[in-house]
Design an enzyme around this catalytic site. Structure first.
Site, PDB file in Angstrom:
ATOM      1  N   GLY A   1     -26.587   2.152   1.252  1.00  0.00           N
ATOM      2  CA  GLY A   1     -25.421   3.024   1.303  1.00  0.00           C
ATOM      3  C   GLY A   1     -24.185   2.162   1.290  1.00  0.00           C
TER       4      GLY A   1
ATOM      5  CG  ASP B   1      -2.181   0.822   0.973  1.00  0.00           C
ATOM      6  OD1 ASP B   1      -3.258   0.237   0.779  1.00  0.00           O
ATOM      7  OD2 ASP B   1      -2.081   2.084   0.939  1.00  0.00           O
TER       8      ASP B   1
ATOM      9  CB  CYS C   1     -19.651  -1.607  -2.883  1.00  0.00           C
ATOM     10  SG  CYS C   1     -17.989  -2.073  -2.410  1.00  0.00           S
TER      11      CYS C   1
HETATM   12  N1  LIG Z   1     -15.205  -2.835   0.435  1.00  0.00           N
HETATM   13  C1  LIG Z   1     -15.931  -3.797  -0.066  1.00  0.00           C
HETATM   14  O1  LIG Z   1     -16.777  -4.392   0.605  1.00  0.00           O
HETATM   15  C2  LIG Z   1     -15.735  -4.233  -1.493  1.00  0.00           C
HETATM   16  C3  LIG Z   1     -16.318  -5.425  -1.947  1.00  0.00           C
HETATM   17  C4  LIG Z   1     -16.132  -5.816  -3.266  1.00  0.00           C
HETATM   18  C5  LIG Z   1     -15.364  -5.016  -4.121  1.00  0.00           C
HETATM   19  N2  LIG Z   1     -14.830  -3.849  -3.657  1.00  0.00           N
HETATM   20  C6  LIG Z   1     -14.016  -3.054  -4.580  1.00  0.00           C
HETATM   21  O2  LIG Z   1     -12.647  -3.262  -4.260  1.00  0.00           O
HETATM   22  C7  LIG Z   1     -11.888  -2.053  -4.481  1.00  0.00           C
HETATM   23  C8  LIG Z   1     -11.168  -1.655  -3.208  1.00  0.00           C
HETATM   24  O3  LIG Z   1     -12.132  -1.331  -2.233  1.00  0.00           O
HETATM   25  P1  LIG Z   1     -11.740  -1.142  -0.702  1.00  0.00           P
HETATM   26  O4  LIG Z   1     -13.004  -0.987   0.046  1.00  0.00           O
HETATM   27  O5  LIG Z   1     -10.775  -2.222  -0.292  1.00  0.00           O
HETATM   28  O6  LIG Z   1     -10.953   0.257  -0.781  1.00  0.00           O
HETATM   29  P2  LIG Z   1     -10.040   0.942   0.331  1.00  0.00           P
HETATM   30  O7  LIG Z   1     -10.132   2.389   0.083  1.00  0.00           O
HETATM   31  O8  LIG Z   1     -10.336   0.374   1.673  1.00  0.00           O
HETATM   32  O9  LIG Z   1      -8.548   0.428  -0.043  1.00  0.00           O
HETATM   33  C9  LIG Z   1      -7.840   0.843  -1.161  1.00  0.00           C
HETATM   34  C10 LIG Z   1      -6.357   0.931  -0.779  1.00  0.00           C
HETATM   35  O10 LIG Z   1      -5.571   1.140  -1.949  1.00  0.00           O
HETATM   36  C11 LIG Z   1      -4.467   1.947  -1.588  1.00  0.00           C
HETATM   37  N3  LIG Z   1      -3.875   2.488  -2.810  1.00  0.00           N
HETATM   38  C12 LIG Z   1      -4.371   3.410  -3.678  1.00  0.00           C
HETATM   39  N4  LIG Z   1      -3.494   3.597  -4.698  1.00  0.00           N
HETATM   40  C13 LIG Z   1      -2.443   2.783  -4.486  1.00  0.00           C
HETATM   41  C14 LIG Z   1      -1.229   2.514  -5.198  1.00  0.00           C
HETATM   42  N5  LIG Z   1      -0.936   3.129  -6.342  1.00  0.00           N
HETATM   43  N6  LIG Z   1      -0.363   1.617  -4.666  1.00  0.00           N
HETATM   44  C15 LIG Z   1      -0.643   1.001  -3.510  1.00  0.00           C
HETATM   45  N7  LIG Z   1      -1.777   1.209  -2.804  1.00  0.00           N
HETATM   46  C16 LIG Z   1      -2.652   2.075  -3.292  1.00  0.00           C
HETATM   47  C17 LIG Z   1      -5.069   2.966  -0.637  1.00  0.00           C
HETATM   48  O11 LIG Z   1      -4.082   3.581   0.162  1.00  0.00           O
HETATM   49  C18 LIG Z   1      -6.040   2.092   0.165  1.00  0.00           C
HETATM   50  O12 LIG Z   1      -5.415   1.569   1.333  1.00  0.00           O
HETATM   51  C19 LIG Z   1     -12.914  -1.040  -4.989  1.00  0.00           C
HETATM   52  O13 LIG Z   1     -12.906  -1.046  -6.397  1.00  0.00           O
HETATM   53  C20 LIG Z   1     -14.227  -1.562  -4.470  1.00  0.00           C
HETATM   54  O14 LIG Z   1     -15.305  -1.152  -5.258  1.00  0.00           O
HETATM   55  C21 LIG Z   1     -14.977  -3.458  -2.371  1.00  0.00           C
END
Ligand SMILES: NC(=O)c1ccc[n+]([C@@H]2O[C@H](COP(=O)([O-])OP(=O)(O)OC[C@H]3O[C@@H](n4cnc5c(N)ncnc54)[C@H](O)[C@@H]3O)[C@@H](O)[C@H]2O)c1
Length: 439
Positions: A260, A30, A263
């Site tokens: 909400g 990250d 996602c």
């Molecule tokens: N949260 C959920 O329940 C869920 C479920 C299914 C799919 N998703 C999808 O998964 C994806 C991630 O969601 P999330 O909730 O985990 O997001 P999040 O914001 O919790 O995590 C994303 C992470 O990526 C890091 N990041 C950004 N750019 C980066 C880079 N260039 N190099 C390294 N790290 C980097 C950020 O610092 C952050 O920690 C989204 O597309 C979301 O739609 C989320």
């Protein structure tokens, strides 16, 4: 398999930890130094049941490491998953792909030997094509295949969902990539989780179609609840009555304050935009989105109704702030527009949430945060249940009534039984169930 997760948020951290638990060697990367430092100290930056134990055991076993350094681990990896955020782009509702593209460029520079790069982030149809183009542009000699593997886990039950998925969707036509992803998920396949291979664009669209269907189901039952309230019917019985029909199914039929979370709203908006761009508008989803947006402030009017619509000078206690129980995630939580509307109407809002208050403070610095549900109720003119945390299901109602200035409960999750609350002297309002006069 040697696996790298780029992005260590709700999805990256859970996926990486579970892959390590399957026996793979996993590096979670990250670019948020504070997040990685806390993980290296053994502190989990998010609230997700059972995650801490699983992280600890896989770190101890030497299968899971955390770093901000992407180059070395990507060079050695068989598979690199992109799990960065894809929030709504400010202004137009398209998915903001800047994090995905910048991660892709960084990965491109670090690739060595054959590697499968997989988008696990939820990305609009065609994004894998663009990721592949970017990688080839930055590193023309890279031996790389880009595949789609959307994630369906739910926060609050993420580990269980990841380890016992209804299905695993893998979007690629490339045999080598199928083999690598098949090996990565083999432990689940042994457990009979169906793995479905599709084209890349189909996989990308499956994720959005699934979320679009879910929000449609939620919004359908929410509108049915409004009608039930007007005609004196009970939406919970309606949901049960239709849910027992196998063609419909009983899940996602709980009426509430509107969907909400991190996602569903952003994915609905992004799919609407994609469909418009391709001249195939999704009218049903557009209506769902509009209905849901209206519903949030309508909930504040529901709270105000027992006061003749006037909340000026009233104290409103709000129980539950996160978008659902068992998470600390406040992204697009229905509590935020509700509390904003209550404040707009002149109410003083006090709130309690078992784990969400730290993040809620960043969003809503101007409300009062309380130490527990009863402290929150002290002197309140009405109490609103917004998130159905377990600990709100069996409140000491007599104590609650003693603490409150006025015994009004507005239950936006239908946690309580109307007869019981009414018989104890509360004015009780819920969603889509007949209102009863105070006993
Ligand atoms: N949260 C959920 O329940 C869920 C479920 C299914 C799919 N998703 C999808 O998964 C994806 C991630 O969601 P999330 O909730 O985990 O997001 P999040 O914001 O919790 O995590 C994303 C992470 O990526 C890091 N990041 C950004 N750019 C980066 C880079 N260039 N190099 C390294 N790290 C980097 C950020 O610092 C952050 O920690 C989204 O597309 C979301 O739609 C989320």
């Amino acid at each position: 398999m040697r696996i790298v997760l780029v992005g260590t948020g709700y999805v990256g951290l859970v996926s990486g930890t579970c892959f390590a638990d399957f026996g793979h060697h996993v590096t979670c990367v990250d670019n948020d130094q504070a997040k990685i430092s806390s993980l290296q100290r053994g502190e989990i930056p998010i609230f997700e049941p059972d995650l801490e134990r699983l992280v600890q055991s896989n770190v101890s076993a030497g299968r899971l490491v955390f770093t901000t350094e992407l180059v070395g681990p990507v060079g050695e990896a068989d598979a690199v998953f992109i799990a960065v955020g894809t929030p709504s782009r400010r202004g137009d509702g398209h998915a903001d792909l800047s994090y995905v593209y910048s991660a892709s460029r960084e990965i491109a520079q670090a690739l060595k030997g054959f590697t499968v790069v997989i988008t696990k982030s939820t990305v609009p149809v065609g994004t894998c094509d663009e990721v592949e183009r970017l990688i080839k542009q930055v590193n023309p000699s890279a031996d790389v295949v880009v595949a789609s593997n959307p994630e369906f886990l739910r926060e609050g039950a993420a580990i269980r969902d990841f380890k016992h998925p209804d299905r695993i969707v893998v979007g690629t036509d490339d045999e080598r990539a199928r083999h690598v992803l098949g090996e990565i998920y083999r432990p689940l396949y042994l457990n009979q989780a169906p793995i479905m291979y599709t084209g890349r664009r189909t996989a990308e669209l499956i994720k959005y179609a699934a979320n679009a269907f879910l929000v449609t189901k939620i919004t359908f039952i929410n509108e049915m609840a409004d009608l039930a309230e007007k005609v004196g019917a009970n939406v919970q019985e309606i949901a049960r009555g239709i849910g027992m029909d196998n063609r419909i199914g009983s899940k996602f039929l709980h009426a509430g304050p509107g969907f909400g979370g991190s996602c569903l709203p952003k994915d609905a908006r992004a799919l609407i935009k994609t469909a418009q761009d391709f001249d195939a508008p999704l009218r049903i989803l557009e209506a769902v989105n509009a209905v849901n947006d209206n519903r949030k402030r309508a909930m504040a009017r529901k709270v105000a109704a027992p006061f003749g619509g006037n909340l000026r000078g009233k104290i409103i206690a709000v129980l539950g702030l996160t978008f659902k129980p068992n998470t600390d995630d406040m992204r697009e939580a229905p509590s935020i527009p509700l509390i904003t509307a209550l404040s707009d109407m002149g109410a003083t809002v006090r709130a309690f949430d078992p784990v969400g208050m730290e993040l809620a403070r960043l969003e809503m610095p101007n409300i009062e945060y309380c130490a527990g549900p009863y402290e929150c109720a002290v002197g309140a003119d009405a109490l609103v249940i917004v998130t159905e945390w377990e600990q709100f299901r069996a409140l000491d109602l007599d104590r609650l009534k003693r603490e409150m200035a006025c015994p009004i409960v507005v239950d936006l999750r239908n946690v309580y039984n109307p007869e019981e609350l009414t018989s104890r002297g509360f004015l009780y309002r819920s969603i889509g169930r007949p209102s009863m006069p105070v006993a």
